[in-house]
Design a protein around this motif. Structure first.
Motif, PDB file in Angstrom:
ATOM      1  N   UNK A 133       0.882  -1.166   0.000  1.00 54.93           N
ATOM      2  CA  UNK A 133       0.000   0.000   0.000  1.00 54.93           C
ATOM      3  C   UNK A 133       0.921   1.216   0.000  1.00 54.93           C
ATOM      4  N   UNK A 134       0.408   2.418  -0.285  1.00 50.17           N
ATOM      5  CA  UNK A 134       1.280   3.600  -0.224  1.00 50.17           C
ATOM      6  C   UNK A 134       1.991   3.693   1.125  1.00 50.17           C
ATOM      7  N   UNK A 135       3.319   3.769   1.098  1.00 51.57           N
ATOM      8  CA  UNK A 135       4.090   3.872   2.331  1.00 51.57           C
ATOM      9  C   UNK A 135       4.301   2.560   3.053  1.00 51.57           C
ATOM     10  N   UNK A 136       3.802   1.456   2.495  1.00 47.38           N
ATOM     11  CA  UNK A 136       3.917   0.133   3.115  1.00 47.38           C
ATOM     12  C   UNK A 136       4.541  -0.828   2.100  1.00 47.38           C
ATOM     13  N   UNK A 137       5.730  -1.368   2.416  1.00 46.75           N
ATOM     14  CA  UNK A 137       6.439  -2.233   1.479  1.00 46.75           C
ATOM     15  C   UNK A 137       6.967  -3.478   2.182  1.00 46.75           C
ATOM     16  N   UNK A 138       7.387  -4.449   1.370  1.00 43.48           N
ATOM     17  CA  UNK A 138       8.114  -5.592   1.923  1.00 43.48           C
ATOM     18  C   UNK A 138       9.373  -5.805   1.094  1.00 43.48           C
ATOM     19  N   UNK A 139      10.390  -6.367   1.746  1.00 43.57           N
ATOM     20  CA  UNK A 139      11.731  -6.481   1.172  1.00 43.57           C
ATOM     21  C   UNK A 139      12.308  -7.809   1.627  1.00 43.57           C
ATOM     22  N   UNK A 140      12.682  -8.651   0.658  1.00 45.88           N
ATOM     23  CA  UNK A 140      13.103 -10.002   1.007  1.00 45.88           C
ATOM     24  C   UNK A 140      14.398 -10.390   0.295  1.00 45.88           C
ATOM     25  N   UNK A 141      15.194 -11.216   0.956  1.00 43.72           N
ATOM     26  CA  UNK A 141      16.394 -11.741   0.333  1.00 43.72           C
ATOM     27  C   UNK A 141      17.574 -11.773   1.281  1.00 43.72           C
TER      28      UNK A 141
END
Length: 313
Positions: A133-141
């Motif tokens: 969502x705007x301003x809400x992210x996920x980051x993987x690795x």
């Protein structure tokens, strides 16, 4: 060190978050009004490998940043690179380093229109990300971020950035052959991104099909031929397929960026991946029927969805 993230979508936010946590002075740059306002008001909400956090971060539109930057990380879509470079020319000083970690092929030629080669650092990353969502992210690795200076005389400056990436938990690695890593990453996106998008499935689902070996072999053979003719890069097809399967096993049930783009009615980067291979093959007097077919099918899906797909280099 003053850092700008030019293109603060999911991947840009992930890198900006880590670099700030590592001690850098980071400014996120983007043009998505709702995304900007949410981060200004609520901070960046991010999930990193499942661990959720919220970080106050500076963010603005490119024209609003007035200071010269020490380092600029570029995270636009391939077709947006020209426009972004035009919008940030005023923050590029004589010694500003631009680090390009974009998916796809052919970006060095674009960057050289705006900045001296000595200040261009090319690289790849296998980190994955998404916007919830705007301003809400996920980051993987957990994989490496491999970079190399385009000008051989600038290795020391690049090593400083490698050290900064390591300090920030982004696993910076100095590459001795960035052309090879760029082509190898293009193979990742030319298979995983394209196939997941066409099959409307995540990476795990696609790589569990009985047809995966056949599909990978045909695509990678075409990439390998162009890589050798165009950049003297040797891609071992069997080794590349083994590598791709290893990446897929680590990433799992992830929907890659191209799939996310179509789902959100955005144009894809197919012209800078399979399309680039098909186009380069024609110029070499060769054929790349599988890459051409994949490119045509992705564009057909864009057309059905009413998405403008003009290629801009």
């Amino acid at each position: 060190m003053k850092i700008a993230i030019a293109g603060s979508g999911a991947l840009g936010c992930g890198f900006g978050y880590h670099l700030q946590k590592g001690g850098a002075d980071v400014t996120l740059l983007d043009n998505w009004e709702q995304h900007i306002n949410t981060i200004k008001e609520e901070g960046l909400t991010i999930s990193v490998n499942g661990d959720k956090d919220n970080q106050k971060m500076t963010i603005c539109k490119p024209h609003e940043l007035k200071e010269k930057m020490d380092v600029i990380f570029v995270f636009t879509k391939s077709m947006g690179l020209n426009a972004m470079m035009e919008s940030i020319e005023h923050i590029i000083g004589p010694n500003t380093k631009v680090v390009c970690l974009l998916n796809g092929l052919g970006h060095l030629k674009t960057l050289e229109k705006y900045i001296d080669r000595k200040n261009i650092i090319m690289g790849t990353t296998v980190w994955t990300a998404g916007i919830d969502a705007p301003g809400h992210t996920h980051f993987n690795g957990q994989g490496p971020v491999e970079i190399q200076n385009s000008d051989p005389s600038e290795k020391e400056a690049t090593l400083e950035i490698v050290e900064m990436l390591q300090k920030s938990g982004l696993n910076g690695v100095y590459s001795e052959n960035v052309n090879y890593t760029t082509w190898r990453k293009a193979c990742v996106n030319g298979t995983m991104n394209a196939l997941c998008t066409l099959l409307d499935a995540n990476i795990e689902e696609v790589f569990q099909t009985s047809e995966i070996d056949s599909m990978l072999t045909r695509i990678i053979k075409e990439f390998a031929i162009v890589a050798k003719h165009q950049d003297n890069v040797i891609l071992d097809v069997d080794e590349t397929i083994t590598y791709l399967k290893g990446v897929a096993a680590k990433v799992g049930a992830h929907y890659p960026s191209m799939h996310q783009d179509l789902k959100n009615n955005r144009p894809t980067e197919i012209d800078y991946l399979n399309g680039e291979v098909a186009e380069a093959s024609k110029k070499l007097g060769l054929e790349a029927p599988y890459c051409q077919q994949i490119t045509d099918l992705i564009h057909a899906k864009e057309t059905i969805l009413g998405i403008t797909t003009a290629k801009a280099k």
